[in-house]
Enzyme design. Structure first.
Site, PDB file in Angstrom:
ATOM      1  N   ASN A 208     -54.839 -61.837   0.667  1.00  0.00           N
ATOM      2  CA  ASN A 208     -56.224 -62.172   1.030  1.00  0.00           C
ATOM      3  C   ASN A 208     -56.883 -60.936   1.623  1.00  0.00           C
ATOM      4  O   ASN A 208     -56.261 -59.887   1.750  1.00  0.00           O
ATOM      5  CB  ASN A 208     -56.247 -63.364   1.997  1.00  0.00           C
ATOM      6  CG  ASN A 208     -55.499 -63.057   3.274  1.00  0.00           C
ATOM      7  OD1 ASN A 208     -55.875 -62.164   4.022  1.00  0.00           O
ATOM      8  ND2 ASN A 208     -54.414 -63.777   3.521  1.00  0.00           N
ATOM      9  N   ASP A 304     -46.224 -73.229   8.681  1.00  0.00           N
ATOM     10  CA  ASP A 304     -47.378 -72.937   9.544  1.00  0.00           C
ATOM     11  C   ASP A 304     -46.811 -72.352  10.844  1.00  0.00           C
ATOM     12  O   ASP A 304     -46.206 -73.058  11.653  1.00  0.00           O
ATOM     13  CB  ASP A 304     -48.173 -74.215   9.809  1.00  0.00           C
ATOM     14  CG  ASP A 304     -49.489 -73.900  10.506  1.00  0.00           C
ATOM     15  OD1 ASP A 304     -49.480 -73.115  11.475  1.00  0.00           O
ATOM     16  OD2 ASP A 304     -50.532 -74.439  10.075  1.00  0.00           O
TER      17      ASP A 304
HETATM   18  O1  C5P Z   1     -54.945 -73.860   9.049  1.00  0.00           O
HETATM   19  P1  C5P Z   1     -55.553 -72.504   9.133  1.00  0.00           P
HETATM   20  O2  C5P Z   1     -54.931 -71.518   8.171  1.00  0.00           O
HETATM   21  O3  C5P Z   1     -57.036 -72.464   9.066  1.00  0.00           O
HETATM   22  O4  C5P Z   1     -55.193 -72.042  10.618  1.00  0.00           O
HETATM   23  C1  C5P Z   1     -55.510 -70.778  11.082  1.00  0.00           C
HETATM   24  C2  C5P Z   1     -54.614 -70.409  12.229  1.00  0.00           C
HETATM   25  O5  C5P Z   1     -53.272 -70.763  11.935  1.00  0.00           O
HETATM   26  C3  C5P Z   1     -54.586 -68.912  12.474  1.00  0.00           C
HETATM   27  O6  C5P Z   1     -54.353 -68.716  13.845  1.00  0.00           O
HETATM   28  C4  C5P Z   1     -53.393 -68.462  11.631  1.00  0.00           C
HETATM   29  O7  C5P Z   1     -52.836 -67.247  12.126  1.00  0.00           O
HETATM   30  C5  C5P Z   1     -52.460 -69.609  11.803  1.00  0.00           C
HETATM   31  N1  C5P Z   1     -51.593 -69.874  10.622  1.00  0.00           N
HETATM   32  C6  C5P Z   1     -50.250 -69.661  10.732  1.00  0.00           C
HETATM   33  N2  C5P Z   1     -49.419 -69.953   9.664  1.00  0.00           N
HETATM   34  C7  C5P Z   1     -49.935 -70.431   8.510  1.00  0.00           C
HETATM   35  C8  C5P Z   1     -51.316 -70.645   8.396  1.00  0.00           C
HETATM   36  C9  C5P Z   1     -52.120 -70.346   9.467  1.00  0.00           C
HETATM   37  O8  C5P Z   1     -49.793 -69.215  11.787  1.00  0.00           O
HETATM   38  N3  C5P Z   1     -49.131 -70.697   7.493  1.00  0.00           N
END
Ligand code: C5P
Length: 397
Positions: A208, A304
């Site tokens: 990205n 996540d």
């Molecule tokens: O769910 P989303 O991707 O929008 O969430 C964003 C937050 O979650 C950010 O702080 C990002 O660093 C973290 N994140 C993470 N692992 C993932 C996806 C997002 O730590 N697989």
């Protein structure tokens, strides 16, 4: 910055000991005094004469030297410094520290001291990766021992990987940080930053547009306030700040491993733009064109990292901060995300293309906490970092 600070430098037995000579010079240039301790193995790599000439001090080596015990006993030696630095910190010395051994002057000083300790590990990559060393590192971290490096690179033994001692200037920056009397001194904080790369095959990947600018600015601001920062970064455009421990990763799964390996910590700030999906079965050979037939990529969900750490129960950092990049209903979506992920704060921002925020120098964020949402005016990412770090310091204080 180091004027009249007293450093006790323990030089362990490894090829990187030659860099300790340069480290002594750099520390003295900055006004620090250096009392050297050369282990028996260290003396195989550098001579006591060169160490004492550069340090302008007697070199201590043997626990049972009665003159030294009369002059300055090992207990006093261990406590008369502002900081004990071990460079190179060998696998053996770290194992002794983790086990509480005291069978020579260096290990006895390290056991007898109540002074903060900073290690600059250096060893062969297999020794670093060995479960025994990794166990010892976890024990030492939990004991509050600081570390700078090791770095990845070509090693004197011809192998490649983590284990190379940090360069003298990196160690100086870490020493300055450790001795800085900032509001975050003594706090260990993990920061994730940058994009992740999810492999399709050995030459292609999914990524990205994250530049890593906001995470880097946060790590820099935390270090400037005296925190010990572990900076876990994907392949980003910007150079990591000095004086932080940099762990480079490619994929989301590697990032999770690196974050878990960096715990325990007082706080964790997840600024990385982690890929939500990876290719379920990345090919270990380059995919070939096949007479017009298009490859079909199947995706699997990535872990996540934020939610995993926020919900880990025992060992959870006291403050867990996530980011939410949204394109609509920013505050409502981010508030829901805070609850869903179980983190303490969310920094929400609008990344619609017309805002110019993703990859740009500025950010306009909303801080969401248990107390509600707080809009911050548009400012540079450096200013957002400084303001956030001020809030972190107040929360951890
Ligand atoms: O769910 P989303 O991707 O929008 O969430 C964003 C937050 O979650 C950010 O702080 C990002 O660093 C973290 N994140 C993470 N692992 C993932 C996806 C997002 O730590 N697989």
């Amino acid at each position: 910055m180091l004027a009249s600070r007293r450093i006790l430098l323990i030089i362990g037995g490894g090829i990187a000991a030659y860099k300790a000579l340069d480290l002594i010079r750099r520390l003295r240039e900055r006004g620090a005094s250096v009392t050297p301790v050369l282990t028996r193995a260290g003396a195989q790599f550098v001579t006591p004469l060169s160490v004492s000439a550069l340090a302008g001090s007697k070199v201590f080596g043997d626990l049972f030297d009665l003159t030294d015990e009369a002059d300055m006993g090992h207990i006093q030696l261990s406590r008369s410094a502002d900081l004990i630095v071990v460079a190179p910190a060998t696998a053996d010395l770290m194992a002794k520290m983790a086990g509480g051994h005291a069978d020579d002057l260096a290990s006895t000083l390290l056991l007898a001291t109540d002074t903060p300790v900073l290690l600059a590990p250096a060893m062969n990559v297999r020794m670093w990766d060995h479960p025994a060393t990794q166990r010892n590192i976890a024990v030492l971290r939990a004991d509050g021992i600081g570390m700078v490096g090791p770095e990845s690179g070509d090693m004197a033994c011809g192998e490649y990987g983590p284990g190379r001692m940090a360069e003298p200037m990196e160690i100086v920056a870490a020493i300055e940080q450790k001795l800085a009397a900032g509001p975050l001194a003594g706090k260990r904080i993990v920061v994730t930053s940058g994009p992740t790369h999810e492999p399709i095959d050995p030459v292609r990947y999914i990524a990205n547009r994250s530049s890593g600018a906001q995470g880097t600015a946060i790590a820099h601001a935390l270090a400037a306030k005296g925190a010990e920062v572990v900076f876990v970064t994907g392949p980003a455009d910007v150079t990591p700040p000095q004086g932080v421990q940099v762990v480079r990763v490619q994929s989301a799964r590697e990032m999770l491993d690196a974050v878990q390996g960096a715990l325990p910590a007082d706080a964790a700030i997840f600024a990385a733009a982690v890929a939500d999906w990876r290719v379920a079965s990345a090919s270990d050979r380059k995919l070939k064109k096949d007479k017009g037939a298009l490859p079909v990529l199947e995706f699997a969900e990535n872990p996540d990292i934020l939610a995993t750490v926020a919900q880990m129960g025992a060992g959870r950092p006291g403050l867990v901060v996530g980011f939410a990049a949204e394109t609509d209903d920013v505050t409502a979506n981010a508030t829901a995300k805070r609850a869903r992920k179980g983190c303490d704060w969310i920094i929400a921002n609008d990344v619609s293309p017309d805002t110019g925020i993703m990859g740009g120098p500025e950010n306009a964020v909303t801080l969401i906490t248990a107390d509600g949402a707080e809009d911050w005016p548009r400012m540079t990412k450096t200013e957002v970092a400084a303001r956030l770090v001020g809030r972190v310091a107040a929360a951890l204080g």
